[in-house]
Design a protein around this motif. Structure first.
Motif, PDB file in Angstrom:
ATOM      1  N   ASP A 108       0.837  -1.206   0.000  1.00 25.77           N
ATOM      2  CA  ASP A 108       0.000   0.000   0.000  1.00 25.77           C
ATOM      3  C   ASP A 108       0.872   1.255   0.000  1.00 25.77           C
ATOM      4  OD1 ASP A 108      -2.346  -1.494   0.037  1.00 25.77           O
ATOM      5  OD2 ASP A 108      -2.467  -1.500   2.231  1.00 25.77           O
ATOM      6  N   GLN A 109       1.981   1.215   0.759  1.00 23.10           N
ATOM      7  CA  GLN A 109       2.919   2.338   0.760  1.00 23.10           C
ATOM      8  C   GLN A 109       3.415   2.604  -0.658  1.00 23.10           C
ATOM      9  OE1 GLN A 109       6.251   1.932   3.484  1.00 23.10           O
ATOM     10  NE2 GLN A 109       4.979   0.930   5.027  1.00 23.10           N
ATOM     11  N   LEU A 110       3.747   1.524  -1.350  1.00 21.85           N
ATOM     12  CA  LEU A 110       4.275   1.643  -2.705  1.00 21.85           C
ATOM     13  C   LEU A 110       3.225   2.220  -3.655  1.00 21.85           C
ATOM     14  CD1 LEU A 110       6.498   1.110  -4.800  1.00 21.85           C
ATOM     15  CD2 LEU A 110       5.636  -1.242  -4.986  1.00 21.85           C
ATOM     16  N   ASP A 111       2.021   1.683  -3.605  1.00 24.60           N
ATOM     17  CA  ASP A 111       0.944   2.186  -4.470  1.00 24.60           C
ATOM     18  C   ASP A 111       0.718   3.680  -4.253  1.00 24.60           C
ATOM     19  OD1 ASP A 111       0.142   0.120  -6.099  1.00 24.60           O
ATOM     20  OD2 ASP A 111      -1.307  -0.688  -4.679  1.00 24.60           O
ATOM     21  N   TYR A 112       0.648   4.081  -2.997  1.00 24.33           N
ATOM     22  CA  TYR A 112       0.382   5.482  -2.677  1.00 24.33           C
ATOM     23  C   TYR A 112       1.513   6.382  -3.173  1.00 24.33           C
ATOM     24  CZ  TYR A 112      -0.296   9.728   0.082  1.00 24.33           C
ATOM     25  OH  TYR A 112      -0.452  11.034   0.473  1.00 24.33           O
ATOM     26  N   ALA A 113       2.741   5.953  -2.935  1.00 20.03           N
ATOM     27  CA  ALA A 113       3.898   6.776  -3.304  1.00 20.03           C
ATOM     28  C   ALA A 113       4.003   6.981  -4.805  1.00 20.03           C
ATOM     29  CB  ALA A 113       5.179   6.147  -2.777  1.00 20.03           C
ATOM     30  N   ILE A 114       3.730   5.950  -5.571  1.00 18.78           N
ATOM     31  CA  ILE A 114       3.906   6.040  -7.022  1.00 18.78           C
ATOM     32  C   ILE A 114       2.638   6.551  -7.710  1.00 18.78           C
ATOM     33  CG2 ILE A 114       4.574   4.798  -9.097  1.00 18.78           C
ATOM     34  CD1 ILE A 114       6.747   5.014  -6.853  1.00 18.78           C
ATOM     35  N   LEU A 115       1.490   5.966  -7.372  1.00 16.35           N
ATOM     36  CA  LEU A 115       0.264   6.298  -8.087  1.00 16.35           C
ATOM     37  C   LEU A 115      -0.366   7.602  -7.610  1.00 16.35           C
ATOM     38  CD1 LEU A 115      -1.346   2.739  -8.308  1.00 16.35           C
ATOM     39  CD2 LEU A 115      -0.023   3.961 -10.041  1.00 16.35           C
ATOM     40  N   SER A 116      -0.291   7.886  -6.316  1.00 10.25           N
ATOM     41  CA  SER A 116      -0.917   9.096  -5.783  1.00 10.25           C
ATOM     42  C   SER A 116       0.052  10.272  -5.711  1.00 10.25           C
ATOM     43  CB  SER A 116      -1.508   8.834  -4.391  1.00 10.25           C
ATOM     44  OG  SER A 116      -2.547   7.882  -4.455  1.00 10.25           O
ATOM     45  N   LEU A 117       1.288  10.005  -5.302  1.00 15.72           N
ATOM     46  CA  LEU A 117       2.261  11.088  -5.139  1.00 15.72           C
ATOM     47  C   LEU A 117       3.107  11.331  -6.381  1.00 15.72           C
ATOM     48  CD1 LEU A 117       3.541  10.403  -1.498  1.00 15.72           C
ATOM     49  CD2 LEU A 117       1.752  12.001  -2.245  1.00 15.72           C
ATOM     50  N   GLY A 118       3.142  10.352  -7.279  1.00 19.84           N
ATOM     51  CA  GLY A 118       3.893  10.532  -8.522  1.00 19.84           C
ATOM     52  C   GLY A 118       5.396  10.402  -8.374  1.00 19.84           C
ATOM     53  N   LEU A 119       5.865   9.702  -7.341  1.00 18.68           N
ATOM     54  CA  LEU A 119       7.299   9.522  -7.173  1.00 18.68           C
ATOM     55  C   LEU A 119       7.820   8.528  -8.215  1.00 18.68           C
ATOM     56  CD1 LEU A 119       7.555   9.588  -3.272  1.00 18.68           C
ATOM     57  CD2 LEU A 119       7.726  11.466  -4.920  1.00 18.68           C
ATOM     58  N   LYS A 120       9.127   8.586  -8.481  1.00 20.05           N
ATOM     59  CA  LYS A 120       9.685   7.920  -9.662  1.00 20.05           C
ATOM     60  C   LYS A 120      10.573   6.722  -9.365  1.00 20.05           C
ATOM     61  CE  LYS A 120       7.769  10.971 -12.352  1.00 20.05           C
ATOM     62  NZ  LYS A 120       6.598  10.575 -13.167  1.00 20.05           N
ATOM     63  N   GLY A 121      10.724   6.365  -8.108  1.00 15.22           N
ATOM     64  CA  GLY A 121      11.571   5.237  -7.762  1.00 15.22           C
ATOM     65  C   GLY A 121      11.399   4.909  -6.292  1.00 15.22           C
ATOM     66  N   VAL A 122      12.141   3.896  -5.854  1.00 17.87           N
ATOM     67  CA  VAL A 122      12.027   3.411  -4.479  1.00 17.87           C
ATOM     68  C   VAL A 122      13.401   3.280  -3.852  1.00 17.87           C
ATOM     69  CG1 VAL A 122      11.385   1.396  -3.070  1.00 17.87           C
ATOM     70  CG2 VAL A 122       9.846   2.204  -4.865  1.00 17.87           C
ATOM     71  N   LYS A 123      13.490   3.650  -2.572  1.00 15.14           N
ATOM     72  CA  LYS A 123      14.720   3.470  -1.813  1.00 15.14           C
ATOM     73  C   LYS A 123      14.450   2.565  -0.610  1.00 15.14           C
ATOM     74  CE  LYS A 123      17.800   5.477   1.522  1.00 15.14           C
ATOM     75  NZ  LYS A 123      18.305   6.651   2.234  1.00 15.14           N
ATOM     76  N   ILE A 124      15.336   1.583  -0.404  1.00 20.82           N
ATOM     77  CA  ILE A 124      15.274   0.733   0.776  1.00 20.82           C
ATOM     78  C   ILE A 124      16.662   0.635   1.402  1.00 20.82           C
ATOM     79  CG2 ILE A 124      13.295  -0.623  -0.018  1.00 20.82           C
ATOM     80  CD1 ILE A 124      15.285  -2.826  -0.819  1.00 20.82           C
ATOM     81  N   VAL A 125      16.701   0.243   2.688  1.00 25.62           N
ATOM     82  CA  VAL A 125      17.972   0.139   3.413  1.00 25.62           C
ATOM     83  C   VAL A 125      17.952  -1.149   4.248  1.00 25.62           C
ATOM     84  CG1 VAL A 125      19.642   1.387   4.846  1.00 25.62           C
ATOM     85  CG2 VAL A 125      17.895   2.664   3.608  1.00 25.62           C
TER      86      VAL A 125
END
Length: 281
Positions: A108-125
């Motif tokens: 859900d975090q991923l869907d929101y970040a990309i589809l709703s916020l329009g962010l272009k990639g993902v960072k993990i640590v």
């Protein structure tokens, strides 16, 4: 490819809590981190970042979130803040979402970040988030990134700042099988995989979808196998990154310019490679 927008436009959690999590085991570094965060979050604006980009002739910067909610109950710059900063400077900033894979709502975090916020990639640590990226149970998350057509930036190497982080989860060889299972996912191994430079090289060489960036450790460039990347025709797989402000541009850019590699390789590192990876027109 890796900038932390520590600035006053961001809504901050308790800075004491953040400093404790990141450098609580080292009183000197903890004091420095607290002082730096307090200064940046109160006095520095995102416009100051843009001015520095101009000063150092940087056309675009990937700004990132740092979500370690499950492991440490903190988020350094939320995905909403990242999106808001990008809106202020859409031609200069590219937003990557911080996703917390161990969390029950990671998809859900991923869907929101990309589809709703329009962010272009993902960072993990993984070392700080304390999870094994090679575990098949996380494959639905990677497959979702493929569906959304966004690259994955993952911390490579051990983690020397955050107390309690698990170094082995930063080993580049954990990406080996994961990359084979997800051949259409673009994966960027951060920080050259330090100190496992040759292991990083092996994974980057063998997997067409895997790249590395050279952020955070310019003092270790002498250990990075530049010649091997040239001899095996994978100069196109090395990306410039800084980890600014943790590693300042005024330190890392001269270090790249001083490398004993061809000017063509330097040009690829300093932008040409990222243009292709990020599909920048």
């Amino acid at each position: 490819m890796h900038v932390h927008p520590f600035c006053k436009e961001v809504v901050w959690d308790d800075i004491d809590k953040i400093a404790d999590a990141m450098y609580g085991l080292d009183p000197y570094k903890r004091k420095y981190m607290y002082k730096m965060l307090k200064t940046l979050t109160k006095s520095v604006s995102i416009d100051s970042y843009i001015a520095l980009l101009d000063k150092h002739n940087i056309d675009k910067a990937v700004i990132v979130s740092f979500n370690v909610k499950t492991a440490y109950d903190i988020i350094l710059v939320s995905n909403d803040d990242i999106a808001n900063l990008v809106k202020l400077h859409p031609n200069r900033l590219i937003g990557f979402a911080g996703i917390d894979p161990p969390a029950s709502d990671a998809l859900d975090q991923l869907d929101y970040a990309i589809l709703s916020l329009g962010l272009k990639g993902v960072k993990i640590v993984p070392p700080v988030q304390k999870f094994d990226i090679s575990d098949k149970k996380y494959d639905p998350l990677w497959r979702k990134m493929v569906d959304l057509n966004v690259p994955l930036w993952t911390h490579g190497g051990h983690q020397v700042s955050t107390g309690g982080s698990i170094a082995k989860y930063g080993h580049p060889m954990l990406i080996d099988e994961m990359a084979m299972r997800n051949e259409d996912l673009t994966i960027i191994i951060g920080h050259m995989g330090a100190p496992w430079f040759w292991d990083t090289y092996s994974v980057v060489l063998r997997h067409p979808n895997v790249y590395t960036d050279i952020s955070a450790h310019p003092e270790l460039y002498t250990y990075f196998p530049w010649d091997a990347y040239t001899k095996y025709n994978i100069e196109h797989k090395v990306l410039f990154a800084s980890d600014h402000p943790l590693t300042h541009w005024n330190k890392i850019i001269p270090a790249v310019k001083d490398l004993s590699i061809s000017e063509g390789f330097k040009k690829r590192i300093m932008g040409l490679n990222a243009i292709k990876v990020l599909n920048i027109e």
